[in-house]
Design a protein around this motif. Structure first.
Motif, mmCIF file in Angstrom:
data_model
loop_
_atom_site.group_PDB
_atom_site.id
_atom_site.type_symbol
_atom_site.label_atom_id
_atom_site.label_comp_id
_atom_site.label_asym_id
_atom_site.label_seq_id
_atom_site.Cartn_x
_atom_site.Cartn_y
_atom_site.Cartn_z
ATOM 1 N N ASN A 154 0.803 -1.227 0.000
ATOM 2 C CA ASN A 154 0.000 0.000 0.000
ATOM 3 C C ASN A 154 0.834 1.275 0.000
ATOM 4 O OD1 ASN A 154 -2.783 -0.957 0.205
ATOM 5 N ND2 ASN A 154 -2.179 -1.774 2.189
ATOM 6 N N TYR A 190 -9.760 0.069 -5.769
ATOM 7 C CA TYR A 190 -9.421 0.321 -4.357
ATOM 8 C C TYR A 190 -8.202 1.220 -4.212
ATOM 9 C CZ TYR A 190 -7.904 -0.348 0.430
ATOM 10 O OH TYR A 190 -7.512 -0.116 1.701
ATOM 11 N N TYR A 203 -3.649 4.478 3.514
ATOM 12 C CA TYR A 203 -2.464 4.513 4.393
ATOM 13 C C TYR A 203 -1.250 3.910 3.713
ATOM 14 C CZ TYR A 203 -2.916 -0.501 5.401
ATOM 15 O OH TYR A 203 -2.960 -1.868 5.301
ATOM 16 N N GLY A 219 0.814 -3.314 5.929
ATOM 17 C CA GLY A 219 0.560 -2.643 4.650
ATOM 18 C C GLY A 219 0.811 -3.507 3.436
ATOM 19 N N LEU A 220 1.331 -4.707 3.647
ATOM 20 C CA LEU A 220 1.450 -5.678 2.558
ATOM 21 C C LEU A 220 0.156 -6.490 2.569
ATOM 22 C CD1 LEU A 220 3.004 -7.536 0.476
ATOM 23 C CD2 LEU A 220 3.726 -8.878 2.457
ATOM 24 N N VAL A 221 -0.538 -6.530 1.467
ATOM 25 C CA VAL A 221 -1.799 -7.287 1.440
ATOM 26 C C VAL A 221 -1.458 -8.768 1.603
ATOM 27 C CG1 VAL A 221 -3.909 -7.790 0.169
ATOM 28 C CG2 VAL A 221 -2.838 -5.540 -0.032
ATOM 29 N N ARG A 268 -11.957 -11.194 3.748
ATOM 30 C CA ARG A 268 -12.405 -9.803 3.930
ATOM 31 C C ARG A 268 -12.894 -9.171 2.625
ATOM 32 N NH1 ARG A 268 -7.314 -7.205 6.477
ATOM 33 N NH2 ARG A 268 -7.277 -9.271 7.397
ATOM 34 N N PHE A 269 -12.542 -9.756 1.504
ATOM 35 C CA PHE A 269 -12.981 -9.178 0.222
ATOM 36 C C PHE A 269 -14.378 -9.699 -0.069
ATOM 37 C CE2 PHE A 269 -8.305 -9.593 0.078
ATOM 38 C CZ PHE A 269 -8.025 -8.245 0.217
ATOM 39 N N ASP A 270 -15.367 -8.920 0.382
ATOM 40 C CA ASP A 270 -16.747 -9.410 0.343
ATOM 41 C C ASP A 270 -17.716 -8.398 -0.256
ATOM 42 O OD1 ASP A 270 -16.787 -7.469 2.293
ATOM 43 O OD2 ASP A 270 -17.338 -8.802 3.940
ATOM 44 N N VAL A 287 -18.577 -5.609 0.942
ATOM 45 C CA VAL A 287 -19.321 -4.844 1.943
ATOM 46 C C VAL A 287 -18.740 -3.446 2.128
ATOM 47 C CG1 VAL A 287 -19.995 -4.699 4.383
ATOM 48 C CG2 VAL A 287 -20.139 -6.885 3.178
ATOM 49 N N ARG A 288 -17.432 -3.371 2.350
ATOM 50 C CA ARG A 288 -16.846 -2.079 2.740
ATOM 51 C C ARG A 288 -16.064 -1.372 1.634
ATOM 52 N NH1 ARG A 288 -13.691 -5.048 5.814
ATOM 53 N NH2 ARG A 288 -14.892 -6.638 4.774
ATOM 54 N N TYR A 289 -15.461 -2.111 0.732
ATOM 55 C CA TYR A 289 -14.632 -1.502 -0.311
ATOM 56 C C TYR A 289 -14.476 -2.513 -1.437
ATOM 57 C CZ TYR A 289 -11.311 -4.331 2.292
ATOM 58 O OH TYR A 289 -10.710 -5.373 2.950
ATOM 59 N N ARG A 298 -17.574 -12.335 -4.813
ATOM 60 C CA ARG A 298 -16.397 -13.203 -4.767
ATOM 61 C C ARG A 298 -16.294 -14.081 -6.013
ATOM 62 N NH1 ARG A 298 -13.791 -13.547 0.071
ATOM 63 N NH2 ARG A 298 -13.489 -15.805 0.102
#
Lengths: 481, 481
Positions: B83, B99, B103, B202-204, B318-320, B322-324, B341
């Protein structure tokens, strides 16, 4: 058919740390959504969790206070399930290596002690909050709003063994746990705010059976009233089913506050697969002996020990229990007043009865600044030495709660000191007898009840300053003579 | 003057002597990118415009002799799973195509403090899952040495960028060889540091217990400079360690072990020849070289393909929608998540999520994931034992030279085998480096890998530099420069 219920309770306590469990976001108490968030607690890509030392200290404290064995090499696990208010779609929790194992909690019902076995005490992070519109359930909601302020707030979960046998015991257990968390200063312990939330596992089996019946879980209650009623309802429902030969299904049920019934949420909860595995972002957590010793130094006097101390002053177990579950200032006030008066019953009654009663009525939450702890002792001493009546004492208390004054000043100003001089009282009695000869005659002819009328007249004429006990005694003597 | 072929230290010296300005080098690397990008597709985004001002600031610092950093004004490319604040982080996935990170990763913060100039985000296999940079939702990357061939992966974009001199160095991430394998395929140095020395914040995450950020560079010294800038304990990464480096000999008092299991079947003659060539050089310089055997290495791929997918199945939950990131609508929130997904992830990512979910499932955990953990622990112990006898381990980096685009896409298992030599270092958390040593008969680069014990990164770099100087590999990809 003789049946017995068995209940186990899982309680989540929200810890009152300043920051969240795995990030440095403040724990906030607000209705304004999504104001305390960071990449970690909303599960942004690349964000990582770092454990909150204070929360681990709190959980260790709770585990120690319930006599648990501490797992020095604890571990964080990921509990995997999808839900929109769970940002990572896994919850960081503990699995086979919780902070505490095999504890016990003493509870009190009336004048009896009981012990509830604790299976485990472990840490987990809270989820966000969903507000569904159009329906109470996510499956049928037209839209769902998400607030992540709560996401990542530290929780401790305390799981009992299946050893509870009634709703009364369950309520006493939660009351004890709540007080413990307040005394340990790890939670606000406010049920109405959801600081404590509980799930109850309930089953019913034949009295002489060694095996438990099929269990049903009632999820997410946060009031003692719900807990009590839901358990009672469920015991009745299951008992009836067994008596009617209907099979009980293992399922999760929801307690409906309004209808006062439980209903199916989802069945076969037992088969949910959370695929727990140790969280690779959080290496093994070691609770060193030094850390545990350090935590032990923070241990306050626990409710159980408080009760034992209070009982040495002469209070009963149930009285001690009520005091141990009262606010701190009440406990302290009791100790002070008892020290001064050495009268446990009067001290207890005045504090838990009259004082708290008047405060509630007057809507006062804290004692006024000028309220000196010695005042209650003074009032009790005045009553004991017959200087004031009980009724006057209540008036005095009302006065000192509303204005800056002292008990003796009030007694003097309001002329509340009692007439204890028997000669003076006798003089007044003679006067009353003279003025009420007809009543006296009726008493003499058998209407005993009218004695009270004469006492009343006496009190009236003396502005209530006559010692009523003495007055009655002297009056009866006079009438007989 | 074109200095894009020089090392960081050489360039810094020219900056300091004011013989060339950072902005001139900055323009040159973008000129190189303009010439090569259409054929190679090393980058997903190039930052030319954004950083012109920063390049000018670097010019000023050098002209005023105010620069204190070796990396000041050095153009560096960043793998697009790291990131950078206010830039897109796509992980080459449709899921994150829109996306933008709010940060900076810790490594980015550190490079910013050194006044590094970021040139762009490089292509990768989606979420770093792959060995050829063919699993990108945004098109594949080609090998700068021959565009019929893959650059390796998953940090193939970073390797291609440095190879084509579109950047002076690049950051990659290495979970099972994703830095070393593409570096080897592109004739570069690729260094995976000891697990925990470089913050993963910060590393996915792909597989948290294996992921490590490291440099892809032209020289060992360039890797050393970048490693020393990005390493260090990070309070935001609980797996980061204090970088207390062990000092082991790099001169000819050191003993070198040749791993028998990585010089057997499945390794091409050409790859073995490179190792033997280096062994001869070392022997001639007086180093003691001996063959050692670590039989459990043969299980590396099996262990890795249980542990990495298991972790990724949770990391990517977390990649769903919902948020981003991507959201594909559905009738319910669960349907939305499923649709998102299904559409957002590519085939390889789905394959690994399924594999990992299966390996963690109730009833299979012990058989698969549990056993893999156990074997991993045995491997760590085996390496620890080996490092009592030898200081460094040598092997090929890859079983073969780079393969052709499309050659292995239909056979995942064959693709997985290309990480045979690199995976053990990730499983055991060891520092490992790939150094280019020669060319195959197809004129494609080959490299050798050196590993050493945890926290001996600096010694490993020193030793590698000795090999680098002896081998004198001076091959250059043709046609772009």
């Amino acid at each position: 058919m003789s049946l017995k219920p068995t209940i186990g309770i899982e309680t989540h306590i929200e810890l009152n740390t300043n920051t969240k469990m795995f990030c440095r976001c403040a724990v906030v108490d607000t209705d304004e959504p999504n104001i305390s968030l960071c990449p970690t607690c909303i599960g942004l890509p690349g964000a990582l969790p770092v454990p909150n030392k204070k929360a681990i200290e709190f959980i260790t404290l709770l585990a120690l206070s319930t006599g648990c064995e501490i797992t020095s090499k604890g571990m964080f696990h990921r509990k995997n399930y999808f839900y929109p208010d769970l940002p990572k779609n896994y919850q960081i929790s503990q699995f086979d290596l919780p902070v505490g194992l095999n504890g016990e909690l003493e509870i009190v019902i009336d004048e009896n002690k009981d012990y509830i076995q604790i299976e485990r005490v472990h840490m987990e992070e809270d989820t966000g909050k969903s507000s569904h519109s159009g329906s109470g359930r996510i499956e049928s909601a037209t839209s769902t709003a998400l607030d992540f302020n709560r996401s990542g707030v530290p929780l401790v979960e305390i799981v009992t063994k299946p050893v509870i046998s009634s709703s009364k015991q369950a309520v006493a257990y939660i009351e004890e746990l709540r007080q413990l968390s307040i005394d340990l200063n790890i939670s606000e312990g406010r049920l109405e705010k959801g600081n404590l939330r509980f799930d109850a596992n309930i089953s019913v089996a034949l009295e002489d059976s060694n095996e438990l019946g099929t269990k049903v879980e009632i999820k997410n209650m946060n009031s003692l009233r719900s807990l009590e009623r839901a358990i009672d309802f469920e015991i009745q429902r299951q008992t009836k089913a067994l008596e009617d030969g209907v099979e009980i299904v293992q399922e999760t049920r929801h307690w409906d506050e309004n209808k006062e019934v439980t209903s199916t949420m989802r069945s076969k909860e037992g088969s949910a697969d959370y695929r727990y595995f140790s969280d690779p972002d959080l290496p093994n957590m070691f609770l060193s002996d030094e850390f545990i010793k350090e935590v032990e130094t923070l241990m306050p006097l626990l409710p159980k020990a408080q009760r034992e101390e209070l009982m040495t002053t002469g209070l009963s177990l149930s009285q001690s229990n009520i005091l141990s579950k009262s606010d701190d200032w009440i406990k302290k006030l009791y100790v002070k007043v008892f020290d001064q008066t050495k009268d446990s019953v009067a001290s207890y009654n005045w504090i838990t009865g009259e004082l708290q009663g008047q405060m509630r009525k007057a809507n006062i939450e804290v004692l006024p600044e000028w309220f000196n702890d010695d005042y209650l002792s003074e009032i009790i001493e005045l009553i004991k030495s017959n200087k004031i009546s009980f009724t006057s004492a209540k008036i005095i208390l009302t006065e000192i709660l509303t204005a800056e004054t002292t008990p003796s000043k009030v007694a003097e100003q309001k002329n509340l000191f009692q007439e204890n001089d028997s000669e003076k009282i006798s003089e007044m009695i003679n006067q009353i007898i003279k003025e009420n000869q007809d009543i006296v005659d009726r008493i003499k002819s058998g209407e005993d009840k009218l004695v009270g009328f004469l006492v009343g007249q006496l009190m009236k004429q003396s502005n209530g300053s006559v010692n009523p006990g003495m007055a009655k005694e002297l009056l009866l003597k006079e009438l007989e003579g | 003057m074109d200095v894009s072929h020089l090392s960081i230290r050489e360039i810094n010296s020219l900056f300091t002597k004011k013989e060339i300005k950072p902005s001139e080098l900055y323009s040159k690397v973008f000129e190189n990118a303009a010439n090569s990008e259409a054929a190679l597709h090393a980058h997903l985004t190039l930052f030319e415009e954004e950083n012109i001002k920063k390049a000018a600031e670097a010019d000023k610092r050098f002209s005023n002799s105010e620069s204190a950093s070796l990396l000041d004004g050095i153009p560096i490319a960043i793998k697009d799973n790291i990131n950078i604040k206010n830039y897109k982080t796509t992980c080459s996935s449709k899921m994150l195509s829109n996306y933008t990170s709010p940060y900076d990763a810790t490594v980015i913060e550190k490079l910013k403090q050194q006044n590094t100039l970021f040139t762009g985000k490089t292509n990768l296999d989606e979420f770093a899952m792959g060995s050829s940079t063919e699993n990108s939702a945004f098109g594949l990357t080609k090998n700068p040495w021959n565009t019929d061939y893959v650059p390796g992966g998953s940090s193939g974009g970073s390797a291609a960028s440095v190879g084509a001199r579109s950047s002076i160095a690049a950051l990659g991430s290495d979970t099972g060889g994703s830095i070393r394998q593409p570096a080897s395929f592109c004739g570069l140095v690729g260094f995976k540091p000891t697990y925990g020395t470089v913050s993963r914040f910060g590393l996915v995450a792909f597989a948290s217990s294996l992921d490590q950020i490291g440099p892809i560079t032209k020289t060992v010294d360039d890797s050393r400079i970048i490693f020393s800038s990005i390493s260090g304990e990070d309070s935001r990464d609980a797996t980061s360690v204090i970088n207390n480096q062990l000092d082991i000999p790099s001169d000819n008092t050191a003993t070198i072990g040749v791993i028998k299991e990585l010089m057997e079947d499945g390794i091409s003659g050409e790859a073995k020849n490179e190792v033997n060539k280096v062994i001869e050089i070392l022997k001639s310089k007086g180093y003691k070289v001996k063959e050692i055997s670590i039989p459990i290495i043969k299980l590396s791929i099996s262990i890795y393909y249980l542990i990495a997918p298991a972790e990724c199945s949770a990391n990517l939950a977390r990649f769903d929608g919902v948020r981003y990131g991507l959201r594909v609508d559905g009738n319910t929130s669960y349907e939305m998540m499923e649709n998102t997904r299904a559409e957002g992830f590519g085939a390889e990512v789905k394959r690994r999520i399924l594999l990992g979910t299966y390996a963690l499932s109730a009833g299979y955990y012990d058989e698969y994931y549990g056993k893999a953990l156990q074997a991993r622990k045995e491997m760590i112990d085996e390496f620890a034992k080996t490092f009592k006898d030898v200081d460094y381990l040598i092997s090929p980096t890859t079983p073969t030279q780079a393969f052709k685009s499309g050659e292995k896409t239909s056979n995942p298992l064959e693709m997985y085998m290309s990480d045979l030599c690199t995976i053990p270092a990730n499983l055991a958390g060891l520092p490992a480096i790939s150094i280019p040593t020669g060319l195959s008969k197809d004129e494609l680069p080959l490299g050798v890998q050196i590993m050493s014990k945890p926290l001996s990164d600096n010694s490993l770099l020193d030793f590698s530099e000795i090999i680098e100087n002896e081998v004198q590999f001076d091959g250059q990809p043709k046609g772009w420069l």
